[in-house]
Design an enzyme around this catalytic site. Sequence first.
Site, PDB file in Angstrom:
ATOM      1  N   ASP A 150     -43.193  27.154  -7.676  1.00 25.69           N
ATOM      2  CA  ASP A 150     -43.756  25.741  -7.908  1.00 25.69           C
ATOM      3  C   ASP A 150     -43.658  25.458  -9.530  1.00 25.69           C
ATOM      4  O   ASP A 150     -44.259  26.357 -10.335  1.00 25.69           O
ATOM      5  CB  ASP A 150     -45.181  25.643  -7.605  1.00 25.69           C
ATOM      6  N   ASP A 180     -41.271  19.691  -6.563  1.00 27.37           N
ATOM      7  CA  ASP A 180     -41.178  20.512  -7.601  1.00 27.37           C
ATOM      8  C   ASP A 180     -41.495  22.040  -6.957  1.00 27.37           C
ATOM      9  O   ASP A 180     -41.850  22.971  -7.655  1.00 27.37           O
ATOM     10  CB  ASP A 180     -42.117  20.115  -8.446  1.00 27.37           C
ATOM     11  N   GLU A 181     -41.288  22.115  -5.604  1.00 29.34           N
ATOM     12  CA  GLU A 181     -41.621  23.488  -5.086  1.00 29.34           C
ATOM     13  C   GLU A 181     -40.342  23.688  -3.991  1.00 29.34           C
ATOM     14  O   GLU A 181     -39.924  22.929  -3.216  1.00 29.34           O
ATOM     15  CB  GLU A 181     -43.006  23.607  -4.610  1.00 29.34           C
TER      16      GLU A 181
END
Length: 376
Positions: free
Chosen positions: A19, A119-120
């Site tokens: 992340d 974002d992960e």
Amino acid sequence: MKPLSEKQVSRQRVIMLVDLDYFFAQCEEVRNPSLKDKPVVVCVYSERGGESGVVSTANYEARKHGVKSGIPISVARKRLVNVDAVFLPVDHEYYNRVSEDVMSILKSHADVFEQAGVDEAYLDVSERVEGDFDKAGELARRIKEEVRRSKGLTCSIGVGPNKLVAKIAADSQKPDGLTIVKPEEVQAFLTPLPVNRLVGVGVKTQSIMESLGVKTIGDLAGYDVQRLIELFGEKLGVYFHNASHGVDNRPVKERDEAKSISRISTLKEDTRDLDAIMRKAGELCGEICNELSRRRLRVKQVGIIVVAKDMSVYSRSKTLDPPTSDLEDLKKNVRELFEKLLGESGLEARRVGVRVSGLVKEEGQKPLRAFISRVE
Ligand code: DCP
Ligand code: CA
Ligand code: CA
């Protein structure tokens, strides 16, 4: 008992969750390093102007002042009064580009890769580390280094025997964290954590659990599963029980590429004026076309969405033959759809959206079906 042969021993699963830290705000720091030491607040300004809107995210400097995702911009301003802070509007196009670059790095280090958000991503690395958590730790360090060197970004990584543990591990040390939880450490790792660290335990569930004396994941693990089922139903009860013991059998699964792209936006004022609607819808078409050209795609269907003044929602769509990625072509079709909808209904538009689907690659071979449908 007969010992299991090598083949029968299934490989220990090793799953990572990567992340990116304070993602949108960190992207802003990357393109403007002078922001680094200041509080940075990335804002979703309400489209009706002024300072209204919410905080999308903030860097860790701003978080020290109590600024975080979801709070009103006005509250963030108050918390940062007399501080040299920077407020910026969201720039999704830029964050998406950064995200795509990072994801392709992560993908190259996974046996199976699953993007789980902008974002992960989950990485199943079981095979490449041969089920060994120490090797997984080394791999995680290499990944962090590569993301830092190539994109200038820090991330936090959790390593565990499944997705649930990997996710909680990643969240437990931020920013720039690396948390490895081996199978034999899972229960000890989870036991002291508050129950709301489990996905699915929101404010309401947490307060119910608290009234039962269940505050930590350890408390939950010791709670009678039958009682949990009576209280929360079969599905949730069993899930809470398993989760509290760190049990999660969900596989890491590759996702299909998004099958549609849509953009929706609020008009300056409610209207039935086709030209006013098209000024906004034209911008949305432009944004969609940029994404199409970046991903080298054309579209087979285009649709419009209208949220009316009274909050009722309308949608219309049509097929484009041949598929297109041309802005003027898209705008012409969107205009026709709006014109027709306005003719059919007395609605006043409050929000308007454009959606394209049936995405096909710009170059290379056409899918066979495209030809079949022409012949039919
Ligand atoms: N985001 C948003 N609104 C929210 C939550 C998140 O717009 N309520 C956006 C901005 C974030 C991005 O999604 O940068 C990723 O969300 P995360 O929850 O991963 O949060 P951050 O990456 O910002 O911070 P952290 O360092 O805690 O992961
Ligand atoms: Ca993040
Ligand atoms: Ca995230």
